[in-house]
Write a protein that holds these residues in place. Structure first.
Motif, PDB file in Angstrom:
ATOM      1  N   ALA A  30     -66.483  38.055 -11.457  1.00 28.85           N
ATOM      2  CA  ALA A  30     -65.342  38.250 -12.357  1.00 28.85           C
ATOM      3  C   ALA A  30     -64.336  37.114 -12.233  1.00 28.85           C
ATOM      4  CB  ALA A  30     -64.667  39.584 -12.052  1.00 28.85           C
ATOM      5  N   PHE A  31     -64.046  36.701 -11.004  1.00 25.74           N
ATOM      6  CA  PHE A  31     -63.074  35.624 -10.809  1.00 25.74           C
ATOM      7  C   PHE A  31     -63.602  34.309 -11.375  1.00 25.74           C
ATOM      8  CE2 PHE A  31     -60.664  32.449  -8.341  1.00 25.74           C
ATOM      9  CZ  PHE A  31     -59.376  32.901  -8.597  1.00 25.74           C
ATOM     10  N   GLY A  32     -64.889  34.073 -11.170  1.00 22.75           N
ATOM     11  CA  GLY A  32     -65.504  32.878 -11.751  1.00 22.75           C
ATOM     12  C   GLY A  32     -65.449  32.912 -13.264  1.00 22.75           C
ATOM     13  N   GLY A  33     -65.643  34.118 -13.834  1.00 22.56           N
ATOM     14  CA  GLY A  33     -65.545  34.256 -15.282  1.00 22.56           C
ATOM     15  C   GLY A  33     -64.139  33.977 -15.791  1.00 22.56           C
ATOM     16  N   LEU A  34     -63.134  34.402 -15.023  1.00 20.68           N
ATOM     17  CA  LEU A  34     -61.746  34.138 -15.409  1.00 20.68           C
ATOM     18  C   LEU A  34     -61.468  32.638 -15.429  1.00 20.68           C
ATOM     19  CD1 LEU A  34     -58.807  34.939 -15.972  1.00 20.68           C
ATOM     20  CD2 LEU A  34     -58.486  35.220 -13.495  1.00 20.68           C
ATOM     21  N   ALA A  48     -53.359  33.358 -16.813  1.00 20.98           N
ATOM     22  CA  ALA A  48     -54.618  33.540 -16.079  1.00 20.98           C
ATOM     23  C   ALA A  48     -54.534  34.629 -15.021  1.00 20.98           C
ATOM     24  CB  ALA A  48     -55.040  32.216 -15.433  1.00 20.98           C
ATOM     25  N   PHE A  49     -53.404  34.698 -14.331  1.00 18.95           N
ATOM     26  CA  PHE A  49     -53.312  35.636 -13.210  1.00 18.95           C
ATOM     27  C   PHE A  49     -52.366  36.806 -13.507  1.00 18.95           C
ATOM     28  CE2 PHE A  49     -54.251  31.412 -11.348  1.00 18.95           C
ATOM     29  CZ  PHE A  49     -55.548  31.693 -10.937  1.00 18.95           C
ATOM     30  N   MET A  50     -52.125  37.038 -14.776  1.00 17.54           N
ATOM     31  CA  MET A  50     -51.273  38.159 -15.160  1.00 17.54           C
ATOM     32  C   MET A  50     -51.875  39.492 -14.737  1.00 17.54           C
ATOM     33  SD  MET A  50     -52.119  38.613 -19.229  1.00 17.54           S
ATOM     34  CE  MET A  50     -51.522  40.271 -19.182  1.00 17.54           C
ATOM     35  N   GLY A  51     -53.208  39.529 -14.631  1.00 19.37           N
ATOM     36  CA  GLY A  51     -53.872  40.774 -14.258  1.00 19.37           C
ATOM     37  C   GLY A  51     -53.472  41.294 -12.894  1.00 19.37           C
ATOM     38  N   LEU A 450     -61.769  42.153  -9.207  1.00 16.92           N
ATOM     39  CA  LEU A 450     -62.558  42.414 -10.409  1.00 16.92           C
ATOM     40  C   LEU A 450     -61.650  42.845 -11.563  1.00 16.92           C
ATOM     41  CD1 LEU A 450     -65.374  43.097 -11.828  1.00 16.92           C
ATOM     42  CD2 LEU A 450     -64.962  45.413 -11.012  1.00 16.92           C
ATOM     43  N   LEU A 451     -60.810  43.832 -11.310  1.00 18.87           N
ATOM     44  CA  LEU A 451     -59.944  44.372 -12.362  1.00 18.87           C
ATOM     45  C   LEU A 451     -58.951  43.323 -12.854  1.00 18.87           C
ATOM     46  CD1 LEU A 451     -58.953  46.745 -14.020  1.00 18.87           C
ATOM     47  CD2 LEU A 451     -57.703  47.580 -12.022  1.00 18.87           C
ATOM     48  N   ALA A 452     -58.305  42.632 -11.912  1.00 17.62           N
ATOM     49  CA  ALA A 452     -57.302  41.638 -12.289  1.00 17.62           C
ATOM     50  C   ALA A 452     -57.923  40.450 -13.027  1.00 17.62           C
ATOM     51  CB  ALA A 452     -56.563  41.144 -11.042  1.00 17.62           C
ATOM     52  N   SER A 453     -59.167  40.131 -12.728  1.00 15.56           N
ATOM     53  CA  SER A 453     -59.830  38.992 -13.379  1.00 15.56           C
ATOM     54  C   SER A 453     -60.309  39.336 -14.782  1.00 15.56           C
ATOM     55  CB  SER A 453     -61.020  38.520 -12.534  1.00 15.56           C
ATOM     56  OG  SER A 453     -60.591  38.087 -11.250  1.00 15.56           O
ATOM     57  N   LEU A 454     -60.758  40.571 -14.979  1.00 10.78           N
ATOM     58  CA  LEU A 454     -61.316  40.946 -16.277  1.00 10.78           C
ATOM     59  C   LEU A 454     -60.249  41.315 -17.302  1.00 10.78           C
ATOM     60  CD1 LEU A 454     -64.507  43.017 -15.355  1.00 10.78           C
ATOM     61  CD2 LEU A 454     -64.346  40.649 -16.105  1.00 10.78           C
ATOM     62  N   ILE A 455     -59.054  41.685 -16.842  1.00 14.39           N
ATOM     63  CA  ILE A 455     -57.992  42.060 -17.785  1.00 14.39           C
ATOM     64  C   ILE A 455     -57.657  40.916 -18.744  1.00 14.39           C
ATOM     65  CG2 ILE A 455     -55.511  42.544 -17.929  1.00 14.39           C
ATOM     66  CD1 ILE A 455     -55.875  44.518 -15.627  1.00 14.39           C
ATOM     67  N   PRO A 456     -57.401  39.685 -18.258  1.00 16.13           N
ATOM     68  CA  PRO A 456     -57.121  38.590 -19.211  1.00 16.13           C
ATOM     69  C   PRO A 456     -58.291  38.290 -20.144  1.00 16.13           C
ATOM     70  CG  PRO A 456     -56.432  37.987 -16.989  1.00 16.13           C
ATOM     71  CD  PRO A 456     -57.262  39.220 -16.865  1.00 16.13           C
ATOM     72  N   ILE A 457     -59.533  38.428 -19.636  1.00 14.40           N
ATOM     73  CA  ILE A 457     -60.698  38.187 -20.490  1.00 14.40           C
ATOM     74  C   ILE A 457     -60.771  39.249 -21.579  1.00 14.40           C
ATOM     75  CG2 ILE A 457     -63.212  37.991 -20.555  1.00 14.40           C
ATOM     76  CD1 ILE A 457     -63.132  36.985 -17.683  1.00 14.40           C
ATOM     77  N   GLY A 458     -60.505  40.495 -21.211  1.00 15.94           N
ATOM     78  CA  GLY A 458     -60.510  41.573 -22.192  1.00 15.94           C
ATOM     79  C   GLY A 458     -59.453  41.376 -23.261  1.00 15.94           C
ATOM     80  N   VAL A 504     -65.169  50.132 -13.565  1.00 15.62           N
ATOM     81  CA  VAL A 504     -63.951  49.468 -14.030  1.00 15.62           C
ATOM     82  C   VAL A 504     -64.287  48.452 -15.112  1.00 15.62           C
ATOM     83  CG1 VAL A 504     -62.039  47.969 -13.360  1.00 15.62           C
ATOM     84  CG2 VAL A 504     -62.737  49.826 -11.851  1.00 15.62           C
ATOM     85  N   ALA A 505     -65.320  47.654 -14.873  1.00 12.73           N
ATOM     86  CA  ALA A 505     -65.738  46.663 -15.866  1.00 12.73           C
ATOM     87  C   ALA A 505     -66.177  47.352 -17.153  1.00 12.73           C
ATOM     88  CB  ALA A 505     -66.877  45.814 -15.307  1.00 12.73           C
ATOM     89  N   THR A 506     -66.878  48.469 -17.015  1.00 16.68           N
ATOM     90  CA  THR A 506     -67.322  49.217 -18.192  1.00 16.68           C
ATOM     91  C   THR A 506     -66.129  49.686 -19.021  1.00 16.68           C
ATOM     92  OG1 THR A 506     -69.300  49.974 -17.031  1.00 16.68           O
ATOM     93  CG2 THR A 506     -68.630  51.220 -18.965  1.00 16.68           C
ATOM     94  N   ALA A 507     -65.120  50.247 -18.359  1.00 18.58           N
ATOM     95  CA  ALA A 507     -63.939  50.742 -19.077  1.00 18.58           C
ATOM     96  C   ALA A 507     -63.180  49.601 -19.748  1.00 18.58           C
ATOM     97  CB  ALA A 507     -63.027  51.495 -18.115  1.00 18.58           C
ATOM     98  N   LEU A 508     -63.078  48.467 -19.068  1.00 13.23           N
ATOM     99  CA  LEU A 508     -62.355  47.329 -19.637  1.00 13.23           C
ATOM    100  C   LEU A 508     -63.021  46.789 -20.898  1.00 13.23           C
ATOM    101  CD1 LEU A 508     -61.386  45.424 -16.367  1.00 13.23           C
ATOM    102  CD2 LEU A 508     -59.785  46.197 -18.116  1.00 13.23           C
ATOM    103  N   VAL A 509     -64.343  46.858 -20.950  1.00 12.54           N
ATOM    104  CA  VAL A 509     -65.067  46.363 -22.122  1.00 12.54           C
ATOM    105  C   VAL A 509     -65.082  47.411 -23.234  1.00 12.54           C
ATOM    106  CG1 VAL A 509     -67.331  45.646 -22.982  1.00 12.54           C
ATOM    107  CG2 VAL A 509     -66.497  44.781 -20.784  1.00 12.54           C
ATOM    108  N   ALA A 510     -65.351  48.678 -22.863  1.00 13.66           N
ATOM    109  CA  ALA A 510     -65.586  49.710 -23.870  1.00 13.66           C
ATOM    110  C   ALA A 510     -64.303  50.248 -24.503  1.00 13.66           C
ATOM    111  CB  ALA A 510     -66.370  50.865 -23.248  1.00 13.66           C
ATOM    112  N   ALA A 511     -63.217  50.333 -23.747  1.00 14.82           N
ATOM    113  CA  ALA A 511     -61.998  50.955 -24.275  1.00 14.82           C
ATOM    114  C   ALA A 511     -61.424  50.208 -25.486  1.00 14.82           C
ATOM    115  CB  ALA A 511     -60.956  51.097 -23.172  1.00 14.82           C
ATOM    116  N   PRO A 512     -61.244  48.884 -25.437  1.00 18.73           N
ATOM    117  CA  PRO A 512     -60.725  48.181 -26.619  1.00 18.73           C
ATOM    118  C   PRO A 512     -61.648  48.318 -27.833  1.00 18.73           C
ATOM    119  CG  PRO A 512     -60.540  46.784 -24.672  1.00 18.73           C
ATOM    120  CD  PRO A 512     -61.403  47.952 -24.291  1.00 18.73           C
ATOM    121  N   ILE A 513     -62.958  48.310 -27.589  1.00 23.01           N
ATOM    122  CA  ILE A 513     -63.900  48.469 -28.700  1.00 23.01           C
ATOM    123  C   ILE A 513     -63.737  49.849 -29.336  1.00 23.01           C
ATOM    124  CG2 ILE A 513     -66.351  48.628 -29.301  1.00 23.01           C
ATOM    125  CD1 ILE A 513     -66.890  46.523 -27.125  1.00 23.01           C
ATOM    126  N   SER A 514     -63.542  50.875 -28.496  1.00 24.68           N
ATOM    127  CA  SER A 514     -63.401  52.235 -29.024  1.00 24.68           C
ATOM    128  C   SER A 514     -62.149  52.363 -29.888  1.00 24.68           C
ATOM    129  CB  SER A 514     -63.366  53.248 -27.881  1.00 24.68           C
ATOM    130  OG  SER A 514     -62.151  53.165 -27.151  1.00 24.68           O
TER     131      SER A 514
END
Length: 588
Positions: A30-34, A48-51, A450-458, A504-514
């Motif tokens: 996740a951090f590498g992805g950020l 970048a680090f707002m998460g 994981l959570l803090a890194s994926l939030i900006p990507i989401g 956590v990753a699942t919720a971060l991806v699926a919630a905005p789509i829903s």
């Protein structure tokens, strides 16, 4: 698709593949992805680090610390003490343990609830001579189900609540998840207690496994006001049987009384001689109202967290051929030689006056840092995974009170949840329930990263129009279906993702789509968000879908295929129950 959307979809696809592959730690992925998102221009460097400052991340961290404090204070043990009772059928035992596990998971981290109750379940299985594999998976699933009942019960609920705030300006509140989560938990518990456990295989590997087979001889003092005072030694045997501890005798005025002293009445200042495993003795001490700690001898600081550590004595150690008293271990070093194990042998001499021999296993009691220093000074070898933190049972009610006050203050609107939990953590630290070391150890930092890194990507996916693009595709492919059927599809897909991805990753991806799907259908987003919250938590098909499933795999003797036996019908049941329940409480 725009170039930015193509880049973000490619990045997310790569991250999902790496997360499912599992060969690289998910926090590093996740951090590498950020960093890749920043270098690729999808995420602004200033964001970048707002998460790491996001409320969802802070709440997850604080809930983990609060969970550790409640365990340290014996609050969880206090609630769970009714769970062990001889003679219950398997279904009755699973029902009781599952209800307690679900209730605890609703207010603390569900991993902490499982770890505490797992020891009780293993002990019950050993006493009943029952395969632990029959009851451990139902307990794990129940703690996962219980996490859905409140916002703080599981990280996906926290994530979904914060995503709703970003979309509508108003987050889900603490108990908004309760109606749906409670119905799903009740249905799930009824299933695992009556039918689910019968679907599990019964291979020879699913036998009771001893967590700690070493038995120590130890001494514990009878303090003023102890519930053991005026009772005979024989009357304490019942408590001993419950905790698998043998009461070997009584020490009075520095002298061991003859035999087992069964008819002797226990008085203040006496020492009871005990035999059992580390955890068993610690549990007996709490149940009998004894005091092995003598905190004034551990540096004079009464608030310190104490730990019990098992260590082997090699030849050449400072303890080799000497006694704890001769080394003045307690007075000079602030650490007590609490117990000693020598191939199951029982002793007549006082524990601290026993001459220690090479090969003996000693049980050292004291503050964590001092025990580590003394282990090095003595030259003994600590046994891996044989450290046990001492529970401060006298502070259980205070811990429960502060936690309840924090939740009440949040529900009443006096303050926000992060602030209320932070105040509770400060109170726990001031009361000595948590040490500074434990505050940091309690936080599961890979999940935080994981959570803090994926939030900006989401957020970047959402702002680029990527979530709307996916939602439009879903709606276009299911245009002939009613909204409730599309909700069912989203729940099923999210649940499948959660079986292989971190929830956590699942919720971060699926919630905005829903949310975008709901907007495209021109209906309320709340039932879709609630569906994502339920589905992201319900990972029952694999041992990698949820940390609780991973924890039980070894002790329960499970194979990968065992999770499907009970997990698949349970997931189908949750989908069938959750859809009408969501639509009832959160209409379209």
């Amino acid at each position: 698709m725009t170039g930015e959307q193509i880049f973000i979809f490619g990045l997310l696809g790569t991250l999902l593949v790496l997360l499912v592959w599992g060969k690289v730690r998910y926090d590093l992925v996740a951090f590498g992805g950020l960093i890749a998102a920043v270098l690729g221009g999808a995420v602004d460097p200033s964001q970048a680090f707002m998460g790491f400052g996001n409320d969802a991340v802070v709440i997850v961290a604080l809930v983990l610390v609060v969970s550790r404090a409640l365990v340290n204070a014996g609050a969880i043990e206090l609630v769970a003490s009714v769970a062990l009772s001889a003679g219950r059928s398997v279904s009755a035992h699973i029902t009781v343990m599952s209800v307690i596990g679900a209730a605890l998971s609703a207010v603390i981290n569900n991993v902490a609830a499982l770890v505490m109750l797992m020891n009780l379940d293993i002990e019950a299985a050993r006493k009943e001579k029952r395969a632990i594999g029959l009851t451990l998976m139902p307990l794990s699933f129940a703690t996962i189900l219980g996490g859905m009942i409140t916002m703080i019960g599981t990280p996906p609920n926290i994530v979904v609540a914060q995503i709703r705030e970003r979309a509508t300006g108003e987050p889900f509140r603490m108990f908004d998840f309760t109606p749906v989560g409670l119905v799903c938990a009740i249905a799930g518990i009824l299933f695992v207690a009556t039918i689910g456990w019968r679907l599990l295989a019964r291979p020879t590997t699913m036998e009771v496994k001893e967590v700690n087979s070493g038995r120590f001889v130890a001494e514990a003092k009878v303090p003023e006001g102890s519930k053991s005072i005026a009772r005979t030694v024989a009357e304490l045997y019942t408590i001993g049987d419950e905790h698998d501890v043998t009461v070997l005798g009584l020490v009075r005025d520095g002298r061991r009384l003859p035999g087992f002293a069964m008819s002797e009445k226990v008085g203040e200042g006496d020492l009871l001689v005990l035999e059992g495993s580390t955890k068993a003795i610690e549990g007996f001490v709490g149940a009998a109202g004894l005091d092995p700690y003598a905190e004034e001898t551990h540096g004079g600081v009464t608030g310190q967290s104490l730990t019990l550590v098992e260590a082997i004595v090699p030849e050449g150690s400072r303890l080799d051929g000497r006694t704890a008293d001769s080394l003045r271990l307690q007075y000079r070093r602030g650490v007590t030689l609490f117990g000693l194990s020598r191939q199951g042998k029982r002793f007549r001499a006082r524990v601290r006056q026993l001459k220690v021999l090479p090969g003996d296993v000693v049980l050292l009691l004291g503050p964590h840092a001092r025990v580590a220093q003394v282990i090095e000074w003595l030259g003994v070898l600590p046994l891996e995974n044989r450290r046990h933190d001492v529970i401060k049972r006298e502070k259980a009610l205070a811990a429960i009170g502060f936690f309840a006050a924090a939740i009440a203050a949040t529900v009443a609107g006096f303050t926000t949840l992060p602030i209320a939990l932070a105040v509770a953590v400060c109170a726990f630290a001031l009361l000595g329930i948590l040490s500074p070391r434990e505050v940091y150890e309690s936080v599961e930092w890979p999940v935080i990263v994981l959570l803090a890194s994926l939030i900006p990507i989401g957020i970047a996916l959402e702002e680029s129009g990527g979530t709307k693009l996916i939602a439009d595709l879903i709606v276009a492919q299911s245009s002939a279906l009613p909204a409730w059927a599309i909700l069912t599809i989203i729940i099923a897909v999210t649940m499948t993702m959660s079986d292989f991805l971190n929830n956590v990753a699942t919720a971060l991806v699926a919630a905005p789509i829903s949310i975008e799907v709901a907007n495209a259908l021109n209906v309320s987003a709340d039932p879709f968000l609630m569906g994502v919250a339920v589905a992201a938590s319900c990972a029952f098909l694999t041992p990698i879908g949820h940390q609780n499933n991973t924890i039980i795999m070894g002790p329960g003797g499970y194979r990968f295929s065992d999770y499907w036996r009970m997990g698949l019908p349970l997931e189908i049941l949750i989908v069938a129950v959750s859809v009408p329940t969501i639509l009832f409480f959160w209409p379209l």
